[in-house]
Design an enzyme around this catalytic site. Sequence first.
Site, mmCIF file in Angstrom:
data_model
loop_
_atom_site.group_PDB
_atom_site.id
_atom_site.type_symbol
_atom_site.label_atom_id
_atom_site.label_comp_id
_atom_site.label_asym_id
_atom_site.label_seq_id
_atom_site.Cartn_x
_atom_site.Cartn_y
_atom_site.Cartn_z
ATOM 1 N N TRP A 100 0.820 -1.218 0.000
ATOM 2 C CA TRP A 100 0.000 0.000 0.000
ATOM 3 C C TRP A 100 0.850 1.263 0.000
ATOM 4 O O TRP A 100 0.476 2.265 -0.598
ATOM 5 C CB TRP A 100 -1.025 -0.036 1.138
ATOM 6 C CG TRP A 100 -1.896 -1.240 0.953
ATOM 7 C CD1 TRP A 100 -1.896 -2.378 1.692
ATOM 8 C CD2 TRP A 100 -2.833 -1.455 -0.122
ATOM 9 N NE1 TRP A 100 -2.775 -3.287 1.149
ATOM 10 C CE2 TRP A 100 -3.359 -2.760 0.041
ATOM 11 C CE3 TRP A 100 -3.278 -0.691 -1.197
ATOM 12 C CZ2 TRP A 100 -4.311 -3.305 -0.826
ATOM 13 C CZ3 TRP A 100 -4.217 -1.227 -2.073
ATOM 14 C CH2 TRP A 100 -4.728 -2.515 -1.881
ATOM 15 N N ASP A 167 -2.065 6.544 6.343
ATOM 16 C CA ASP A 167 -3.075 5.667 5.741
ATOM 17 C C ASP A 167 -3.424 4.637 6.799
ATOM 18 O O ASP A 167 -2.642 3.735 7.094
ATOM 19 C CB ASP A 167 -2.505 4.990 4.489
ATOM 20 C CG ASP A 167 -3.428 3.893 3.943
ATOM 21 O OD1 ASP A 167 -4.515 3.678 4.520
ATOM 22 O OD2 ASP A 167 -3.054 3.264 2.935
ATOM 23 N N LYS A 191 -13.152 -2.004 6.277
ATOM 24 C CA LYS A 191 -12.571 -3.056 7.088
ATOM 25 C C LYS A 191 -13.117 -3.007 8.508
ATOM 26 O O LYS A 191 -13.733 -3.954 8.975
ATOM 27 C CB LYS A 191 -11.046 -2.944 7.066
ATOM 28 C CG LYS A 191 -10.490 -3.195 5.652
ATOM 29 C CD LYS A 191 -9.037 -2.800 5.511
ATOM 30 C CE LYS A 191 -8.581 -2.763 4.074
ATOM 31 N NZ LYS A 191 -8.410 -4.068 3.453
#
Lengths: 356, 356
Positions: A100, A167, A191
Amino acid sequence: MRKINFSAGPSTLVLEVLKKAQDELVDYQGRGYSIMEISHRSKIFEEVHFGAMSRAKQLYGLNDDYEVLFLQGGASLQFAMIPMNLAMNGTCEYANTGVWTQKAIKEAKILGVKVKVVASSEEENFNHIPEVNFSDNADYAYICSNNTIYGTQYKEYPKTKAPLIVDASSDFFSKKVDFSNIALFYGGVQKNAGISGLACVFIRKDMLERSEKKNLTSMLKYSIHAQNHSLFNTPPTFAIYMFNLQMQWLLELGGLDKMNQINTQKAKLLYDCIDNSGGFYSTHAKSDKSLMNVSFNIKDTNLEALFVKEAEEEGMLGLKGHRILGGIRASIYNAITPEQVQILCEFMREFQKKYA
Amino acid sequence: MRKINFSAGPSTLVLEVLKKAQDELVDYQGRGYSIMEISHRSKIFEEVHFGAMSRAKQLYGLNDDYEVLFLQGGASLQFAMIPMNLAMNGTCEYANTGVWTQKAIKEAKILGVKVKVVASSEEENFNHIPEVNFSDNADYAYICSNNTIYGTQYKEYPKTKAPLIVDASSDFFSKKVDFSNIALFYGGVQKNAGISGLACVFIRKDMLERSEKKNLTSMLKYSIHAQNHSLFNTPPTFAIYMFNLQMQWLLELGGLDKMNQINTQKAKLLYDCIDNSGGFYSTHAKSDKSLMNVSFNIKDTNLEALFVKEAEEEGMLGLKGHRILGGIRASIYNAITPEQVQILCEFMREFQKKYA
């Protein structure tokens, strides 16, 4: 029979949240329409929208130094919006801890900003969080707080004088966070805090001033979304509604400290089970182990596919490791209960007895 | 008691679609989880995703010359993505027919492409669709097929040798369309075909070649989404699921010709009611009247607020005209039935008797 869903995202929702959404899906609060069917400019939707914003801030204990933005395009669009809006004439510094951050770095490079990777654990296949020292005068300092694929997580964020950007997609709303040097904190909510199609961005107001000065199309400009309270265009109303239900559930539970206590308990159960098993093991640095995504392997690699298959037969889904890493991964986000983790641990012990 | 919801968007859904979504919200097809809870990489979700894509193409009768993209950010992000991906060295030509084309023009100008407004009805407050002649060698020719606020609609699209781009947000999936010169056809789906948070883009493959050559961040690049079948990142899975249900409903109904027949019938009912009333009137060009958004006024303007209020008391919502135009507006998208339009017409006749 409800499955136990260890998927990495989109992932399991709190059952009572899901049931509430079902109850009122056709007839919202007895009003004769669904929340999905009404204008985003209506008072009824605005209650949901602004309620969700204020609950999100309340959970993190944030004051008016921060704006909450509800955006589309997931974390992936943020990889571009962050450098677009916040890069100045200095360096944009990144700590590379997995796929990511690699993607975030890639998008910044496409934009031609001055990218500097100041730390990386890539050579060790991202099995730990590297030490990181950001320059004081960087335009921003970027980290990914939890690495979904590798199962590593920052226990404390790096101290830096540069504006810190986090993030937090895969540990969003899972614990309290020290915001003292955070300039932007964001994630997709699918999530820990809702369904896919919604990203939530906490942005410090000085960052909005940077954005304001940029020549960007409207949807890509943080300051426009902030000025319009994330109602510049039609927002993903149902995703915001689901996020709001999740925020309410977290507040009723007792907030993020309580959530973290439960998450810590769940992770301990599972890591203890792995460590005491003899047959299961995890390769990444102990101090950096994620409370959210527990990655592990079986000593006899041939058994991994069988493990996933037998777990599925027992009603446990999503245990196959990410294709990049292989092995087993159990994502134990907010909506997974300690009892469900216990069931997994028992299954693991049985599995080992059977095949050891 | 279910309301009759004439909102302009997000707007009413087909009741049987809504009920199906409710039925299986907690337990999708008896599988033990919600469709919202599973990975976008799972077979179960892929069935929904690719099913929705192929049904969308089937409804418009499209072959493999076109790709379907599922994107986030609504039509508003497309206002920027279109010039980003498709502008070359020529002019980007626009027919200006209302707020939505104005916004598209504004975003293109921010990007610095050569924008040319080749037709406009702005001086007449957008009360008609102007005649438009696009240059043969324009990079693209841009129209908005239906103007939600003003209640005007193209009955035929302009003929042009330039690639035609159509923002069809407010008459998406309401009727068949001649694609012979269409290069890109798109819309948010929250009016006729689902819920907010999903834009559907039909793009001709030669346009993907233009996109391919551009230096753009990934989420803003059509070719990346096409190569990844709109699974480059986590898509808005529930919005795609709702869109798929709506596609199934349209196919079971008999497709877009059948839908258009019903939509035409509904609009005729309402326009006839206005024209024969004596008290209600609409100011825009008869030939350009929208089958989707019926805008009208009451001769005694003072009665307009009362009309909206009394209609609400009778269970009819969303009739207040857009703030830009004022007056009354009934959006009679796919999910509004002829019977519901009849009820509105009867109310209008009663209202006039009472207050004329």
